[in-house]
Write a protein that holds these residues in place. Structure first.
Motif, PDB file in Angstrom:
ATOM      1  N   ARG A  41      -3.082   3.196   6.767  1.00  0.00           N
ATOM      2  CA  ARG A  41      -3.999   4.064   6.059  1.00  0.00           C
ATOM      3  C   ARG A  41      -3.775   5.333   5.768  1.00  0.00           C
ATOM      4  N   VAL A  42      -4.634   5.998   5.214  1.00  0.00           N
ATOM      5  CA  VAL A  42      -4.322   7.546   4.598  1.00  0.00           C
ATOM      6  C   VAL A  42      -5.013   8.389   5.730  1.00  0.00           C
ATOM      7  N   ASN A  43      -4.559   9.339   6.228  1.00  0.00           N
ATOM      8  CA  ASN A  43      -5.043  10.327   7.067  1.00  0.00           C
ATOM      9  C   ASN A  43      -5.929  11.340   6.740  1.00  0.00           C
ATOM     10  N   GLY A  44      -6.344  12.282   7.283  1.00  0.00           N
ATOM     11  CA  GLY A  44      -7.101  13.367   6.582  1.00  0.00           C
ATOM     12  C   GLY A  44      -6.320  14.314   5.821  1.00  0.00           C
ATOM     13  N   ARG A  45      -4.984  14.543   6.064  1.00  0.00           N
ATOM     14  CA  ARG A  45      -4.290  15.347   5.141  1.00  0.00           C
ATOM     15  C   ARG A  45      -3.581  14.720   3.896  1.00  0.00           C
ATOM     16  N   GLY A  46      -4.161  13.371   3.696  1.00  0.00           N
ATOM     17  CA  GLY A  46      -3.801  12.725   2.627  1.00  0.00           C
ATOM     18  C   GLY A  46      -2.237  12.257   2.584  1.00  0.00           C
ATOM     19  N   LEU A  47      -1.837  11.997   3.757  1.00  0.00           N
ATOM     20  CA  LEU A  47      -0.710  11.256   3.996  1.00  0.00           C
ATOM     21  C   LEU A  47      -0.668   9.880   4.336  1.00  0.00           C
ATOM     22  N   PHE A  48       0.086   8.963   4.211  1.00  0.00           N
ATOM     23  CA  PHE A  48      -0.003   7.462   4.511  1.00  0.00           C
ATOM     24  C   PHE A  48       0.606   7.436   6.159  1.00  0.00           C
ATOM     25  N   VAL A  49       0.029   7.086   6.869  1.00  0.00           N
ATOM     26  CA  VAL A  49       0.571   7.105   8.470  1.00  0.00           C
ATOM     27  C   VAL A  49       1.828   6.258   8.662  1.00  0.00           C
ATOM     28  N   ARG A  50       2.009   5.387   7.841  1.00  0.00           N
ATOM     29  CA  ARG A  50       3.238   4.531   8.325  1.00  0.00           C
ATOM     30  C   ARG A  50       3.662   3.780   6.964  1.00  0.00           C
ATOM     31  N   ALA A  51       4.895   3.512   6.924  1.00  0.00           N
ATOM     32  CA  ALA A  51       5.732   2.797   6.005  1.00  0.00           C
ATOM     33  C   ALA A  51       6.600   1.772   6.322  1.00  0.00           C
ATOM     34  N   ASP A  52       6.503   0.404   5.893  1.00  0.00           N
ATOM     35  CA  ASP A  52       7.478  -0.708   6.345  1.00  0.00           C
ATOM     36  C   ASP A  52       7.864  -1.461   4.898  1.00  0.00           C
ATOM     37  N   ARG A  53       9.190  -2.072   5.467  1.00  0.00           N
ATOM     38  CA  ARG A  53       9.583  -2.878   4.458  1.00  0.00           C
ATOM     39  C   ARG A  53       9.132  -4.029   3.890  1.00  0.00           C
ATOM     40  N   ARG A  54       8.178  -4.472   5.029  1.00  0.00           N
ATOM     41  CA  ARG A  54       7.406  -5.876   4.960  1.00  0.00           C
ATOM     42  C   ARG A  54       6.076  -5.749   5.757  1.00  0.00           C
ATOM     43  N   PRO A  55       5.000  -6.428   5.002  1.00  0.00           N
ATOM     44  CA  PRO A  55       3.697  -6.392   5.398  1.00  0.00           C
ATOM     45  C   PRO A  55       3.701  -6.354   6.903  1.00  0.00           C
ATOM     46  N   ASN A  56       2.896  -5.657   7.519  1.00  0.00           N
ATOM     47  CA  ASN A  56       2.518  -5.519   8.801  1.00  0.00           C
ATOM     48  C   ASN A  56       1.522  -5.997   9.396  1.00  0.00           C
ATOM     49  N   PRO A  57       0.964  -6.988   9.869  1.00  0.00           N
ATOM     50  CA  PRO A  57      -0.316  -7.335  10.066  1.00  0.00           C
ATOM     51  C   PRO A  57      -1.130  -6.552  11.183  1.00  0.00           C
ATOM     52  N   GLY A  58      -2.331  -5.970  10.860  1.00  0.00           N
ATOM     53  CA  GLY A  58      -3.089  -4.941  11.561  1.00  0.00           C
ATOM     54  C   GLY A  58      -2.827  -3.657  11.048  1.00  0.00           C
ATOM     55  N   HIS A  59      -1.867  -3.384  10.475  1.00  0.00           N
ATOM     56  CA  HIS A  59      -1.562  -2.064   9.967  1.00  0.00           C
ATOM     57  C   HIS A  59      -1.258  -1.686   8.622  1.00  0.00           C
ATOM     58  N   THR A  60      -0.859  -2.683   7.797  1.00  0.00           N
ATOM     59  CA  THR A  60      -0.441  -2.737   6.358  1.00  0.00           C
ATOM     60  C   THR A  60      -1.974  -2.583   5.423  1.00  0.00           C
ATOM     61  N   ILE A  61      -2.232  -1.618   4.790  1.00  0.00           N
ATOM     62  CA  ILE A  61      -3.397  -1.520   3.821  1.00  0.00           C
ATOM     63  C   ILE A  61      -2.688  -1.529   2.331  1.00  0.00           C
ATOM     64  N   TYR A  62      -2.043  -0.836   2.091  1.00  0.00           N
ATOM     65  CA  TYR A  62      -1.526  -0.633   0.756  1.00  0.00           C
ATOM     66  C   TYR A  62       0.139  -1.123   0.478  1.00  0.00           C
ATOM     67  N   LYS A  63       0.311  -1.284  -0.934  1.00  0.00           N
ATOM     68  CA  LYS A  63       1.595  -1.673  -1.263  1.00  0.00           C
ATOM     69  C   LYS A  63       2.086  -0.689  -2.264  1.00  0.00           C
ATOM     70  N   LEU A  64       3.238  -0.048  -2.224  1.00  0.00           N
ATOM     71  CA  LEU A  64       3.741   1.104  -3.077  1.00  0.00           C
ATOM     72  C   LEU A  64       4.937   0.591  -3.841  1.00  0.00           C
ATOM     73  N   GLU A  65       5.192   0.916  -4.924  1.00  0.00           N
ATOM     74  CA  GLU A  65       6.145   0.389  -5.766  1.00  0.00           C
ATOM     75  C   GLU A  65       6.765   1.770  -6.424  1.00  0.00           C
ATOM     76  N   THR A  66       8.181   2.173  -6.180  1.00  0.00           N
ATOM     77  CA  THR A  66       8.730   3.323  -6.737  1.00  0.00           C
ATOM     78  C   THR A  66      10.201   3.061  -7.142  1.00  0.00           C
ATOM     79  N   ARG A  67      10.579   3.598  -8.279  1.00  0.00           N
ATOM     80  CA  ARG A  67      11.992   3.434  -8.892  1.00  0.00           C
ATOM     81  C   ARG A  67      12.979   4.671  -8.586  1.00  0.00           C
ATOM     82  N   ASP A  68      12.287   5.832  -8.209  1.00  0.00           N
ATOM     83  CA  ASP A  68      13.313   6.819  -7.879  1.00  0.00           C
ATOM     84  C   ASP A  68      13.179   7.397  -6.591  1.00  0.00           C
ATOM     85  N   GLY A  69      11.959   6.722  -5.576  1.00  0.00           N
ATOM     86  CA  GLY A  69      11.875   7.404  -4.196  1.00  0.00           C
ATOM     87  C   GLY A  69      11.452   8.658  -4.015  1.00  0.00           C
TER      88      GLY A  69
END
Length: 432
Positions: free
Chosen positions: A335-363
């Motif tokens: 999820r996104v916190n009050g400062r507009g930051l995603f609270v966590r990032a994983d390489r694979r879906p994490n049940p109970g925590h994952t909400i969004y999927k992000l795609e990037t080419r340059d990081g």
């Protein structure tokens, strides 16, 4: 003949109002509609969500200036006077549909139709009197005893008879890639402008601080020099007039030595601050050079993207080759916190925590959307404010009643900053 009699009796029976809308219920329905209309007509009227009114006078006592202006158009719409013969369905139909067809109402406020229907459906409309119920039963029983039951022929429903609207053609692959490239370029421009503004602000702030400190120190030094000169002059005059002995000369020499030490100490401090000021000027020059280099890199990136777009217009094959040149990195975010930051990032879906999927080419810049998984939809729809409001926009993001899935209409944009992904532009979604 018997069928006609039965039909007349049935029509007479159903002409009796089984549910009569009272003045109080009409006023409550009107207040519900006004509150919902004002909420959507002005983006700054969120304070109305915490207020529950049942009469127009209660509602108007809480309105601010903008809503008092908007309610004039609401009151200008004529309300029928025969509502005493309405049932609940007619009440919902008028306030949820017919009322919003008025041209006097603001278009933004007409979005409130679905909320008005839902809230008026939840109202309790007065039930018929017991005597009226018994009379209806007796009339229907008498009419039924005069003839056998007649079943009308089935007619096709309006939904089946209506032709299906043609779906709009989906955009081509080249158009989709071009649109994504333009979005990324726009986001990179925003990053560059934001970085440049921060650097200039930092530069101006640091420069003014050093200038202020330097001016204060110069003023102190000048004051000390003048004070020391006056003291030395005052002390030398009595000595010259009186011809004091050696002891007096020694005391004066010690005082003069102390003054010289103070002057030397202040002068050394002034030199130290001067050196710090010159160092800050050099740092500012380096920052300007870095900003200039960043602008040049962005200009080169724009030129490369424009060349790629022009080359892809005649054919779609080169666009696909260019699109696959850089590998796409996929991240699964919480999820996104009050400062507009995603609270966590994983390489694979994490049940109970994952909400969004992000795609990037340059990081650095990427696009994100709500992950299309049943467990994600269940978790987000149960608490949309916590899991969706930080990264998504919708017509009514809190209204998830009856929804079973989340559809992403436009992907959002995020940038990697200070070790975390930050929302630049929210994703637009709808519920189904």
């Amino acid at each position: 003949m018997i069928k006609r009699i039965i039909a007349s009796v049935v029509l007479a029976v159903f002409a009796i109002p089984l549910f009569a809308v009272t003045d109080k219920e009409m006023e409550e329905a009107r207040t519900i509609t006004a509150q919902a209309y004002l909420r959507y007509a002005n983006d700054g009227s969120g304070y109305l969500d915490d207020f529950k009114a049942t009469t127009m006078s209660q509602l108007e006592s809480k309105l601010k200036a903008k809503e008092k202006e908007n309610i004039k158009a609401f009151k200008s719409v004529k309300v029928p006077s025969d509502y005493a013969s309405w049932d609940k369905a007619k009440l919902v139909e008028f306030w949820g549909v017919t009322f919003f067809t008025s041209p006097n109402l603001a278009e933004k406020g007409k979005v409130a139709r679905s909320r008005v229907k839902q809230r008026i459906n939840a109202m309790t409309v007065a039930a018929p009197a017991p005597a009226a119920k018994e009379a209806v039963k007796e009339e229907v029983k008498t009419a039924s005893s005069m003839s056998q039951e007649v079943k009308p022929d089935a007619e096709p429903s309006p939904a089946e008879a209506a032709p299906k609207a043609e779906e709009p053609a989906a955009p081509s692959v080249a158009e989709q890639i071009q649109e994504k490239q333009e979005d990324i370029l726009a986001d990179q421009d925003a990053i560059a402008r934001d970085t440049e503004d921060r650097q200039y602000k930092k530069e101006d702030s640091g420069t003014w601080i050093y200038v202020l400190v330097l001016v204060v120190l110069i003023g102190v030094v000048v004051w000390l020099v003048v004070f020391a000169a006056n003291m030395m002059k005052k002390q030398s005059e009595p000595l010259e007039r009186s011809g004091a002995g050696d002891s007096g000369n020694a005391s004066q020499a010690r005082e003069n030595a102390d003054l010289r030490k103070q002057y030397t100490s202040v002068k050394a401090a002034m030199e130290e601050y001067k050196a710090a000021f010159e160092e800050s000027q050099a740092e500012n020059k380096r920052l300007r050079s870095d900003i200039k280099s960043l602008k040049e890199e962005i200009a080169q990136l724009k030129g490369g993207q424009e060349e790629s777009r022009v080359a892809s217009e005649p054919k779609t094959a080169p666009v696909r080759q260019n699109a696959t040149r850089n590998a796409v990195t996929e991240l699964y975010l919480g999820r996104v916190n009050g400062r507009g930051l995603f609270v966590r990032a994983d390489r694979r879906p994490n049940p109970g925590h994952t909400i969004y999927k992000l795609e990037t080419r340059d990081g650095l810049v990427g696009t994100f959307h709500v992950l299309d998984m049943p467990e994600v939809a269940d978790m987000a729809l149960n608490n949309p404010v916590e899991y969706l409001s930080g990264g998504c926009t919708a017509i009514d993001i809190e209204d998830t009643a009856g929804a079973g899935s989340i559809i992403t209409e436009n992907a959002g944009t995020a940038m990697f900053e200070n070790g975390a992904w930050k929302v630049l532009r929210k994703s637009r979604i709808r519920f189904e």
